[in-house]
Design a protein around this motif. Structure first.
Motif, PDB file in Angstrom:
ATOM      1  N   GLY A 556     -12.475  10.664 -42.692  1.00 44.84           N
ATOM      2  CA  GLY A 556     -13.876  10.311 -42.819  1.00 44.84           C
ATOM      3  C   GLY A 556     -14.503   9.831 -41.533  1.00 44.84           C
ATOM      4  N   VAL A 557     -15.810   9.628 -41.604  1.00 48.82           N
ATOM      5  CA  VAL A 557     -16.553   9.113 -40.466  1.00 48.82           C
ATOM      6  C   VAL A 557     -16.022   7.733 -40.072  1.00 48.82           C
ATOM      7  N   ASN A 558     -15.670   6.921 -41.067  1.00 45.76           N
ATOM      8  CA  ASN A 558     -15.223   5.564 -40.783  1.00 45.76           C
ATOM      9  C   ASN A 558     -13.881   5.518 -40.068  1.00 45.76           C
ATOM     10  N   ASP A 559     -13.185   6.645 -39.977  1.00 46.68           N
ATOM     11  CA  ASP A 559     -11.896   6.679 -39.280  1.00 46.68           C
ATOM     12  C   ASP A 559     -12.033   6.973 -37.785  1.00 46.68           C
ATOM     13  N   VAL A 560     -13.203   7.427 -37.355  1.00 45.79           N
ATOM     14  CA  VAL A 560     -13.369   7.870 -35.970  1.00 45.79           C
ATOM     15  C   VAL A 560     -13.108   6.770 -34.951  1.00 45.79           C
ATOM     16  N   PRO A 561     -13.668   5.547 -35.096  1.00 43.84           N
ATOM     17  CA  PRO A 561     -13.356   4.506 -34.107  1.00 43.84           C
ATOM     18  C   PRO A 561     -11.857   4.222 -34.004  1.00 43.84           C
ATOM     19  N   ALA A 562     -11.161   4.220 -35.153  1.00 44.54           N
ATOM     20  CA  ALA A 562      -9.719   3.979 -35.135  1.00 44.54           C
ATOM     21  C   ALA A 562      -8.985   5.145 -34.482  1.00 44.54           C
ATOM     22  N   PHE A 563      -9.467   6.370 -34.706  1.00 45.84           N
ATOM     23  CA  PHE A 563      -8.867   7.551 -34.074  1.00 45.84           C
ATOM     24  C   PHE A 563      -8.828   7.395 -32.561  1.00 45.84           C
ATOM     25  N   LYS A 564      -9.922   6.844 -32.015  1.00 47.80           N
ATOM     26  CA  LYS A 564     -10.017   6.751 -30.563  1.00 47.80           C
ATOM     27  C   LYS A 564      -9.098   5.670 -29.992  1.00 47.80           C
ATOM     28  N   GLU A 565      -8.643   4.734 -30.827  1.00 47.25           N
ATOM     29  CA  GLU A 565      -7.700   3.707 -30.385  1.00 47.25           C
ATOM     30  C   GLU A 565      -6.255   4.126 -30.602  1.00 47.25           C
ATOM     31  N   ALA A 566      -6.010   4.947 -31.627  1.00 42.12           N
ATOM     32  CA  ALA A 566      -4.638   5.342 -31.956  1.00 42.12           C
ATOM     33  C   ALA A 566      -4.072   6.273 -30.885  1.00 42.12           C
ATOM     34  N   GLN A 567      -2.747   6.260 -30.772  1.00 43.19           N
ATOM     35  CA  GLN A 567      -2.093   7.146 -29.806  1.00 43.19           C
ATOM     36  C   GLN A 567      -1.867   8.542 -30.372  1.00 43.19           C
ATOM     37  N   LEU A 568      -2.008   8.676 -31.689  1.00 40.03           N
ATOM     38  CA  LEU A 568      -1.948   9.986 -32.333  1.00 40.03           C
ATOM     39  C   LEU A 568      -2.922   9.978 -33.496  1.00 40.03           C
ATOM     40  N   ALA A 569      -3.952  10.813 -33.426  1.00 42.51           N
ATOM     41  CA  ALA A 569      -4.976  10.883 -34.461  1.00 42.51           C
ATOM     42  C   ALA A 569      -4.787  12.164 -35.270  1.00 42.51           C
ATOM     43  N   ILE A 570      -4.675  12.011 -36.587  1.00 46.74           N
ATOM     44  CA  ILE A 570      -4.405  13.143 -37.482  1.00 46.74           C
ATOM     45  C   ILE A 570      -5.523  13.222 -38.511  1.00 46.74           C
ATOM     46  N   ALA A 571      -6.176  14.374 -38.596  1.00 46.68           N
ATOM     47  CA  ALA A 571      -7.309  14.543 -39.511  1.00 46.68           C
ATOM     48  C   ALA A 571      -7.010  15.607 -40.555  1.00 46.68           C
ATOM     49  N   MET A 572      -7.596  15.433 -41.720  1.00 52.19           N
ATOM     50  CA  MET A 572      -7.546  16.443 -42.772  1.00 52.19           C
ATOM     51  C   MET A 572      -8.618  17.506 -42.498  1.00 52.19           C
ATOM     52  N   ASN A 573      -8.299  18.756 -42.795  1.00 50.77           N
ATOM     53  CA  ASN A 573      -9.220  19.854 -42.486  1.00 50.77           C
ATOM     54  C   ASN A 573     -10.483  19.806 -43.333  1.00 50.77           C
ATOM     55  N   ASP A 574     -10.404  19.230 -44.535  1.00 49.23           N
ATOM     56  CA  ASP A 574     -11.612  19.164 -45.372  1.00 49.23           C
ATOM     57  C   ASP A 574     -12.365  17.850 -45.163  1.00 49.23           C
ATOM     58  N   GLY A 575     -11.972  17.082 -44.147  1.00 51.17           N
ATOM     59  CA  GLY A 575     -12.642  15.827 -43.852  1.00 51.17           C
ATOM     60  C   GLY A 575     -13.908  16.049 -43.052  1.00 51.17           C
ATOM     61  N   ALA A 576     -14.512  14.940 -42.632  1.00 52.70           N
ATOM     62  CA  ALA A 576     -15.732  15.006 -41.838  1.00 52.70           C
ATOM     63  C   ALA A 576     -15.469  15.755 -40.536  1.00 52.70           C
TER      64      ALA A 576
END
Length: 830
Positions: A556-576
């Motif tokens: 989701g959108v709310n995961d983006v700030p955390a994605f930028k801090e994490a050393q590995l960001a994993i997203a679902m294809n049907d997500g935002a």
């Protein structure tokens, strides 16, 4: 879209005044013919030019290329060819593998390409971002990334996040006529804007597409090897001065000085190792893609193996994100019909429905009341609530119970539902209105608790097995969610995540902590509930600072700030879309079960890299020390460029290719410093002792070679004798080093010369090793003049048989000794 909003639009060109229709197909075709189309470069891949430049124009290749040019200018064509052969092959293999990976990943990237909603011919259509044309009318909803720049035509309280462009985390409200920047994404509300600056004209492209461009990021393993290479280069600089001084003092010719410089450079700089890592990552990205997992950044291959903490959202990750209303609970004097009407009004009048709103709208159907929309405060994950004001003077608010409910008893009732794994949503109303234009709107004080909506979302079918597999890999799972902590903890326990009662934290308790307590809680906690996007980012940052290698799974959108801090960001294809844009990995089938397989593949790739590093470093250290030892006793240079090429190809080049392509499975190496650098350093020392011993003894006892000289009245002068002695000594020394490295290679592939059964058990490694080394030695013996060697005599062959095996035996004894096993503990004592 409201009529009032459209009526207040500023004067615009005729092409955009009818916001309900948009461009016609004929107008779209006309713009495509003119070239007014949005040009898109796939983020998952580099250009062919980038691949060529990064494989060819390295510091090592440029430096070594200068030496090869000098050798050619001095007439040493053969040595130049042999010295450059291994470098050329490394470049060729590297470019070929990365191009193959590029082609594969480009095809896979098409499955996750952004699609944009546009209005054409009076209909809303989804088109790939690369098919947008100038003047298209683009619709944005929460989670959508703006693909181009343009002016807002219709605004439904839209809030844009421009943090990827400006670094500012505060949402930016956009009114009619304001410019939407490409690269920003919709946080709340919705809007329609016109595509004005497309392709290279857009703001994001001018900023080098900072959130989407391919970046060559060093992995943890690459950082270690990079430090090692820097040390080698520093030593090389010293060795170069010593080599120059030695050449001047000994009267060595310019030709020999340049020729031996190529050997020194080739020995000190493990260029092939650096290239083999890039090739291994490229091959790994292709292998992992077969598991329907798109690698968007090359460092993700190594990062997957490094992750020890995996943080995940709840909705859409552990659960299926298929919310349904289980029931509604009226509160106070509100009956069920009245509560149902309030919910229907809210969900049908709001600008954009999220998954919860859609479930509530399906449950309540259309409202019966003719009430009209007045204003809206869009729901956002940072506020945890949204509100609609209607024309009868009532404001309906929906969101988190602990924020909206005024009664502690009602808040506790909502928590009880949460402990059952249900999502409890508060519905309250007020006769006071909310200023929707305020950047941080405040809730009215005289709120009336009207009811609770209970939503349920079942676990993904395979999530329990997936969590178990991840935990078996020593990966600790943490759940960070915007839902109530009771709901999140219940779902986490159902999924098989261990959640101690004291490892559960809420946003409120975290905000009350000092910095050190917060850091400890972030590391210890298992479940974090009612967390805002910024708090999620702070939690991930704290975990990283405490030394954990942190991965984050979200959609989701709310995961983006955390994605930028994490050393590995994993997203679902049907997500935002924005979550996919900034992620390192995209799970194309939206299936968490792909992660354990991808992590396993990442571990296999790392093992291949560590094995290649061990072989490279052992050979390099062995040759460097042999050159140094020979210099100490003032003997001629022990290795010719042609010998170096034969040695490198036989015991490093070919074996690393076999390992990279999976033909051989090396033994497991756990620690780079201990199992790779430590072992290769000690092995290199023992190999150098064997090579130097063979070189010295063969050089001084090579008078036996004179027996093969035909009787003649002409005396053999000292120069001829020295050439014969050096040729035999170099041959003996090179063969000894080759055989010693073969024994190291066999050890790496679980073949032991002391256990005959291992030859049959690991027959592939046995045969490939014998063939590679055997052919290399045979070439030298069949063409001694070309390789500038003398065929060894009986004494030379005796040393070839004895020295590598004896040195390898001593190495094994040292490894088995008590001193060696306890050396790390001894060194750590004061």
């Amino acid at each position: 879209m409201s009529q009032s909003t459209s009526a207040n639009m500023p004067d615009l060109p005729a092409i955009a005044t009818n916001t309900d229709i948009g461009l016609s197909e004929a107008e779209v075709a006309d713009r495509k013919r003119r070239g007014d189309i949005n040009v898109v470069v796939m983020r998952s891949s580099r250009t062919y030019k980038d691949i060529f430049q990064e494989n060819v124009f390295t510091l090592f290749n440029v430096t070594f290329g200068v030496v090869l040019v000098l050798m050619t200018a001095l007439g040493q064509f053969t040595d130049a060819i042999f010295s450059g052969f291994s470098v050329f092959m490394n470049i060729l293999v590297g470019v070929a593998q990365e191009i193959q990976a590029k082609l594969t990943l480009d095809k896979l990237a098409l499955l996750s390409v952004q699609k944009v909603k546009v209005r054409r011919d009076g209909e809303t259509k989804e088109v790939p971002v690369g098919e947008l044309v100038r003047d298209d009318l683009i619709e944005l909803s929460p989670g959508d990334r703006a693909p181009v720049d343009g002016a807002v035509l219709i605004s439904q309280n839209v809030e844009m996040d421009e943090s990827l462009l400006t670094g500012e985390s505060d949402p930016v409200a956009k009114q009619i006529g304001d410019i939407v920047l490409s690269g920003s994404f919709c946080l709340a509300g919705s809007c329609v804007f016109r595509a004005e600056k497309i392709g290279n004209e857009s703001y994001a492209v001018k900023l080098s597409q900072s959130s989407r461009v391919y970046k060559r990021v060093f992995t943890p393993l690459q950082k270690k090897i990079d430090v090692l290479v820097e040390i080698f280069i520093l030593v090389l600089i010293v060795a170069a001065f010593l080599h120059l001084a030695s050449s001047l003092n000994s009267g060595r010719s310019i030709v020999d000085t340049v020729r031996y410089s190529s050997v020194i450079i080739n020995s000190f700089v493990p260029a092939g190792l650096i290239l083999s890592i890039s090739v291994a990552f490229a091959i790994g990205a292709v292998e992992i893609s077969k598991r329907r997992t798109l690698i968007q950044k090359i460092n993700a291959v190594d990062s997957m193996n490094s992750v020890r903490i995996l943080c995940t959202d709840k909705t859409g990750t552990l659960t299926q994100n298929k919310l349904v209303v289980k029931s509604i609970v009226p509160l106070g004097d509100t009956d069920e019909d009245s509560l149902r009407e309030l919910i229907a009004l809210y969900t049908n009048l709001m600008g954009t429905q999220n998954s919860s709103a859609k479930a509530m709208a399906a449950f309540t159907d259309k409202p019966r009341s003719p009430s009209q929309f007045v204003s809206e405060v869009p729901f956002s994950s940072s506020r945890k609530w949204g509100a609609i004001t209607i024309d009868i003077g009532t404001t309906i608010m929906v969101g988190a119970p602990e924020i909206l409910f005024t009664s502690p008893e009602t808040q506790e009732q909502a928590k009880q539902y949460g402990r059952q794994g249900l999502r409890a949503i508060a519905v309250v109303s007020s006769e006071d209105s909310i200023d929707a234009t305020d950047k941080n709107p405040a809730l009215p004080n005289n709120r009336r608790d009207r009811g609770i909506v209970l939503l349920e979302d079942s676990l993904r079918p395979d999530v329990i097995d997936t969590i178990a597999e991840l935990q078996n890999k020593n990966i600790r799972l943490k759940v960070i969610s915007g839902d109530s902590v009771e709901t999140v903890a219940s779902i986490a326990r159902q999924a098989g995540i261990a959640v101690p009662d004291d490892a559960v934290f809420t946003q409120k308790t975290l905000e009350e902590m000092d910095a050190s307590t917060f850091s400890r809680s972030a590391a210890y906690g298992s479940v974090f509930g009612r967390i805002t996007p910024d708090m999620k980012r702070r939690l991930i940052s704290a975990m990283v600072k405490r030394g954990g290698y942190v991965g984050m799974v979200g959609d989701g959108v709310n995961d983006v700030p955390a994605f930028k801090e994490a050393q590995l960001a994993i997203a679902m294809n049907d997500g935002a879309q924005i979550s996919k844009d900034v992620a390192d990995i995209v799970l194309l089938d939206n299936n968490l079960s792909a992660l354990p397989q991808a992590f396993t593949a990442g571990d296999e790739i790392k093992q291949k890299i560590l094995s290649s590093a061990l072989l490279y470093l052992t050979k390099n250290i062995m040759v460097i020390l042999t050159i140094s030892f020979a210099g100490f006793v003032q003997l001629p240079f022990p290795v010719e460029p042609r010998h170096m090429t034969v040695l490198t190809m036989a015991v490093v080049g070919l074996p690393t290719i076999w390992i990279a392509f999976g033909w051989l499975k090396p033994r497991r190496l756990e620690n780079f410093l201990r199992d790779v650098l430590g072992y290769s350093s000690i092995a290199g020392i023992f190999g150098a002792i064997a090579m130097t011993t063979g070189y010295v003894f063969s050089y001084y006892i090579s008078g036996w070679a004179l027996l093969r000289t035909p009787n003649s009245t002409t005396m053999i002068d000292s120069d001829i004798f020295q050439d014969i002695a050096k040729g035999q000594a170099q041959c003996v020394s090179t063969i000894i080093g080759t055989i010693f490295c073969l024994l190291v290679f066999w050890t790496l592939t679980n073949v032991s010369i002391w256990k005959v059964q291992t030859f049959a058990k690991n027959s592939t490694a046995t045969i490939l090793g014998i063939v590679s080394v055997g052919l290399s030695i045979l070439l030298m013996l069949l063409f001694p003049t070309f390789f500038q060697v003398e065929v060894p005599d009986q004494f030379g062959w005796a040393m070839i048989i004895f020295l590598p095996t004896a040195s390898y035996y001593l190495l094994r004894m040292l490894q088995s000794s008590k001193l060696f096993r306890h050396l790390p503990r001894y060194l750590s004592q004061p």
